[in-house]
Write an enzyme that holds these catalytic residues in place. Structure first.
Site, PDB file in Angstrom:
ATOM      1  N   GLY A 484       0.806  -1.199   0.000  1.00 40.99           N
ATOM      2  CA  GLY A 484       0.000   0.000   0.000  1.00 40.99           C
ATOM      3  C   GLY A 484       0.849   1.262   0.000  1.00 40.99           C
ATOM      4  CE  LYS A 502       7.233  -1.175   2.181  1.00 42.91           C
ATOM      5  NZ  LYS A 502       6.378  -1.747   3.164  1.00 42.91           N
ATOM      6  CG  ASP A 618      -2.212  -1.314   5.929  1.00 46.73           C
ATOM      7  OD1 ASP A 618      -3.313  -1.890   5.862  1.00 46.73           O
ATOM      8  OD2 ASP A 618      -1.453  -1.193   4.967  1.00 46.73           O
TER       9      ASP A 618
END
Ligand SMILES: *[C@@H]1O[C@H](CO)[C@@H](O)[C@H](O)[C@H]1NC(C)=O
Ligand SMILES: *[C@@H]1O[C@H](CO)[C@@H](O)[C@H](O)[C@H]1NC(C)=O
Ligand SMILES: *[C@@H]1O[C@H](CO)[C@@H](O)[C@H](O)[C@H]1NC(C)=O
Ligand SMILES: *[C@@H]1O[C@H](CO)[C@@H](O)[C@H](O)[C@H]1NC(C)=O
Ligand SMILES: *[C@@H]1O[C@H](CO)[C@@H](O)[C@H](O)[C@H]1NC(C)=O
Ligand SMILES: *[C@@H]1O[C@H](CO)[C@@H](O)[C@H](O)[C@H]1NC(C)=O
Ligand SMILES: *[C@@H]1O[C@H](CO)[C@@H](O)[C@H](O)[C@H]1NC(C)=O
Ligand SMILES: *[C@@H]1O[C@H](CO)[C@@H](O)[C@H](O)[C@H]1NC(C)=O
Ligand SMILES: *[C@@H]1O[C@H](CO)[C@@H](O)[C@H](O)[C@H]1NC(C)=O
Ligand SMILES: *[C@@H]1O[C@H](CO)[C@@H](O)[C@H](O)[C@H]1NC(C)=O
Ligand SMILES: *[C@@H]1O[C@H](CO)[C@@H](O)[C@H](O)[C@H]1NC(C)=O
Ligand SMILES: *[C@@H]1O[C@H](CO)[C@@H](O)[C@H](O)[C@H]1NC(C)=O
Length: 792
Positions: A484, A502, A618
């Site tokens: 996400g 990332k 999350d």
């Protein structure tokens, strides 16, 4: 027009004054001092100024006295805080500095400093603040301060109280080299004009270098080495931009003999001294030491002091002990042994200290060990260093293999709990845990200020350049996941650490803000959290560098890909293993329980130790990575902070994972709190038990359109048909005697987490306790059906 006599007189007077003031002014500030200016006396109000006017030297008045010392200071900071060098001789107002006709420099008739063998015609203050007389210079004879452009090699600093030294351009010591307590990663070389402090080997210390500012490196009287920058815009403040030690208690000499140094109630620099059980504070002594209540005799015992480290005035013997008993008996049989240090990490670290007194005691999670102090058998005061250990419990043993699934034991859970509460070296290591100790005292605001741009520790997250990242990931060639928050690439750092890189998308905020947030994330140390090693914020890029967890995420183990109806999660799929069609091993009950507990504890740590600042927001199986021994590690924590609430909702919808979002995400009347994470965890917990994706409609269980997974599970549970919830893959392994308690607790806890009203859900700390079985779990109410609404 002819001038009248009075006006001519006035004009003459004016010129007279002008020409006479000018020389008298220059006489007060000279750029070099020579025979013709001698003698120089404090009462004369003269100063020596560098040609660029940045530094001044002269007799500086000592506060609250009529005495002076010959000093050098920043011209811009003409007070005690601006002083960068001082002679030790104190003189009164009739003292004098003289350059004789034989070119000797004398202060009150004696050679100034060690210029006895130096003859020169003048004393000069150079533009960089260096005071020079022949071959003598203040830069080669520093006091407690180093300036930019001063050569660090081969010089020593002494704190102005004379207690601490910085030697070999690298080590902080108390008195002698034997009592070293800190070393920079490499020897320091020097600081440039921009404030960059270089070390040997092309490395440098992380500070605020960049813009031109007044800067100084100071060995302070508290024993710490710091770099300060002068901020005129902040009320002429010297701001600390780097410091050697974050834990002041590691500085030797903070407490007297036998005492233990404990950090004070702020992060600044205060410490206090505590006596261990069996000892009383010294009465009226000059130092804060402790004396034994009762001297050691035949009958002794040991008091355990967690995370305490001592040194003794005698000798130290380090051995590798096979087990605790060996270490303990070695000390109890030796009359001169004062106690021993032991590590629970299976390495057999065992240190016996002998002598007459213990010294330099301090408490720090970084010690990774406990100290066992020998006291008289009659001593009844319990140890005052026990409670701190409990904060550091963890779920994954280090160097211990997974316990075999027992055939017929209902003590499994307990065994796991015991293994799980063993100390884990990895977890305890580092300064980070220090923070959990301090959380009682400090507010987030203080923490953020301290962690902000101005105060980055040398050990903070590394700032990578974009080209370093590019090289490490081989030009972003190995995509291993799409999450996400952005794409994830595998890479390798020059030191051969394998990393997951990332690249964040849609991150708001400026560089400084990002840096501050990342620093806080990097401080979250828990065995069940993926470690953040560094970041890159360059050219609008927002990149995080994490440790790489080889086994991948939990969803691949939990949910069988060869089953149908998996199209829903194709967006989430980790793409690391297109070449591994073979089945991942099935997670057995013990592993599942351990994963649940580890994840719960890590979230509890984030919520509670980190002051609810880090809501995960999350939590889902994709964000739970499995490390060695299936030790769970949560990834992506703290990133939600970089996003807005609206983004979160839209993102989650678009991603098709509404199943983990708490009702309050769509009901904007309810605020988002840590209870939203509790809800998501409840879903994950239920999925761990069932092996079913909560939002996937399974052919076998599809009964009605109102398929609501928690409700369905609750009904089965109530009907005592637990087997029907259980993952079919391991249903055969289910042994109600061995596993019922574990599974029962997992399901009941999940039901509490999935309550619609956030207030009804337990806190994450409570959830962890419920799973552990250390609190009773009341009967939960049936979770009410909750639909997230239309999906596109
Ligand atoms: C001392 O310095 C001044 C300039 O500051 C110079 O004019 C003078 O000649 C010097 N005297 C000697 C003896 O060098
Ligand atoms: C000393 O001299 C400086 C200029 O050099 C002047 O500003 C200051 O007022 C003087 N102080 C005294 C006490 O005369
Ligand atoms: C002197 O100080 C000013 C600021 O006060 C600075 O801009 C300048 O670069 C300094 N000069 C040197 C040579 O350090
Ligand atoms: C000097 O005296 C003032 C007021 O009397 C006091 O506040 C200050 O702490 C003293 N400074 C020193 C270094 O003793
Ligand atoms: C200054 O100190 C010297 C000795 O260093 C002493 O002889 C002299 O009397 C002192 N003068 C004053 C005014 O205190
Ligand atoms: C410095 O001058 C003094 C006095 O004239 C003399 O005795 C000494 O030898 C000289 N030292 C050096 C190193 O020239
Ligand atoms: C300075 O020079 C003199 C003579 O040349 C020498 O004796 C002395 O040791 C030197 N001092 C330093 C600090 O190098
Ligand atoms: C610093 O000092 C050391 C020893 O005095 C010397 O070897 C080195 O060349 C100096 N470095 C610089 C940059 O001046
Ligand atoms: C350090 O030195 C001081 C004075 O030199 C002495 O009193 C003190 O005992 C020393 N401390 C240690 C730990 O050696
Ligand atoms: C730390 O020191 C600063 C300035 O000295 C002060 O403003 C701040 O309140 C202190 N922080 C704590 C937590 O005491
Ligand atoms: C510790 O090790 C010793 C020697 O290996 C052994 O005799 C003893 O039983 C062990 N003790 C424990 C508690 O395991
Ligand atoms: C305890 O302190 C000593 C001396 O500073 C150090 O050598 C040792 O490694 C420390 N022990 C632990 C367990 O940190």
């Amino acid at each position: 027009m002819p001038l009248s006599t009075p006006s001519f007189f006035l004009l003459t007077l004016f010129f007279f004054l002008l020409f006479n003031l000018q020389p008298s002014f220059s006489q007060q500030q000279f750029s070099s001092f020579n025979t013709s200016h001698s003698p120089w006396q404090p009462s004369q109000n003269r100063t020596l100024i560098s040609t660029n006017k940045n530094f001044t030297a002269g007799f500086f008045p000592l506060p609250n006295t009529t005495l002076f010392t010959f000093s050098i200071w920043f011209s811009q900071v003409p007070n005690a805080k601006g002083i960068v060098w001082s002679d030790t001789t104190r003189v009164n107002s009739s003292g004098s500095l003289v350059i004789t006709s034989e070119f000797e420099l004398l202060l009150n008739g004696s050679p100034f400093q060690d210029t006895a063998n130096t003859n020169a015609s003048q004393l000069v203050l150079e533009n960089n603040g260096n005071l020079v007389f022949g071959n003598w210079s203040s830069f080669r004879n520093p006091t407690n301060t180093i300036l930019p452009n001063q050569n660090f090699t081969g010089i020593e600093l002494l704190s102005s109280n004379g207690k601490f030294r910085f030697i070999k351009s690298q080590f902080l010591v108390l008195n002698s080299t034997a009592d070293q307590y800190y070393g920079t990663p490499n020897p320091l070389v020097g600081m440039d004009d921009a404030g960059k402090m270089s070390m040997v080997g092309n490395s440098f210390l992380t500070s605020d270098y960049g813009d031109p500012r007044l800067r100084k490196v100071v060995l302070d009287d508290d024993g710490n080495l710091r770099i300060y920058s002068f901020y005129p815009e902040q009320n002429n403040k010297w701001v600390e931009v780097w410091k050697g030690l974050w834990e002041m208690c590691r500085i030797k000499g903070k407490c007297g003999s036998n005492a233990i140094c404990v950090p004070g109630e702020d992060l600044n620099s205060s410490t206090h001294c505590v006596c261990p059980s069996g000892f009383n504070p010294n009465q009226g002594g000059s130092e804060e030491g402790c004396t034994r209540k009762k001297s050691l005799s035949q009958d002794t015992k040991f008091v355990r002091l967690d995370y305490v480290n001592y040194t003794s005035d005698g000798s130290l013997t380090e051995i590798k002990a096979g087990n605790f008993t060996i270490c303990e008996s070695g000390c109890s049989t030796d009359k001169t042994c004062l106690g021993f240090g032991f590590k629970y990490d299976g390495t057999g670290y065992c240190v016996w200290l002998t002598g007459t007194n213990l010294q330099f005691g301090y408490w720090s999670p970084g010690t990774e060990a406990a100290f066992f102090l020998k006291v008289d058998k009659s001593e009844s005061t319990p140890s005052n260093f026990i409670g701190l250990t409990e904060v550091m419990q963890t779920t994954c043993p280090v160097n211990l293999s997974l316990p075999l699934p027992p055939k017929d034991s209902n003590t499994t859970a307990r065994n796991i709990a015991i293994i799980c509460t063993l100390f884990a070296a990895e977890l305890i290591a580092g300064v980070a845990f220090f923070w959990s100790f301090l959380k009682r005292y400090i507010k987030y605001r203080d923490m953020a200020t301290t962690l902000g741009l101005e105060l980055l520790p040398a050990g903070g997250p590394k700032r990578f350049t974009y080209s370093e990242i590019k090289a490490a990931t081989n030009d972003f060639s190995n995509l291993i996941g799409k999450g996400g928050f952005g794409d994830v690439y595998k890479g390798e750092l020059p030191d051969h650490r394998v990393v997951a890189v990332k690249c964040l998308k849609n991150v708001t905020g400026g560089d400084a803000e990002f840096w501050a947030e990342v620093t806080i994330i990097a401080r979250m140390h828990h065995l069940n959290l993926v470690r953040l090693w560094g970041f890159c914020a360059e050219k609008g890029q927002r990149i995080l560098v994490y440790e790489h967890i080889p086994c991948g995420s939990m969803d691949k183990y939990l949910f069988r890909v060869n089953k149908s109806h998996s199209n829903n999660d194709k967006h989430l799929k980790d793409q690391s293993s297109p070449n591994t069609p073979q089945q991942k091993p099935t997670l057995d009950w013990n592993m599942r329980y351990r994963i649940a507990l580890g994840v719960a504890r890590a979230i509890a740590y984030l919520h509670e130790e980190c002051l609810e600042w880090v809501l995960h927001c999350d939590i889902k199986p994709e964000n739970i990575l499995l490390g060695d021994d299936f030790c769970p590690k949560i990834s992506d924590f703290g990133l939600a902070k970089l996003r807005k609430k609206e983004d979160m909702v839209t993102m989650s919808r678009r991603r098709g994972t509404p199943g983990y979002m708490a009702p309050e995400w769509v009901n904007s009347a309810e605020p988002i709190t840590s209870k939203a994470d509790v809800y998501s965890f409840g879903m994950v917990l239920l999925e761990l038990v069932s092996g079913i994706r909560n939002f996937e409609i399974q052919d076998s269980v599809l009964r009605s359109e109102e398929w609501y997974f928690p409700g369905w599970a609750f009904d089965k549970f109530k009907e005592m048909r637990v087997e029907e919830i259980l993952d079919r893959q391991i249903r055969n392994d289910y042994d109600s005697r061995a596993h019922f308690d574990m599974v029962n607790r997992m399901v009941k806890t999940a039901m509490w987490c999935l309550q619609e009203k956030p207030v009804l859900r337990p806190t994450m700390g409570k959830v962890a306790k419920m799973l552990e079985g250390t609190v009773e779990i009341l009967e939960p109410k049936k979770p009410t059906v909750f639909f997230l609404g239309v999906e596109e």
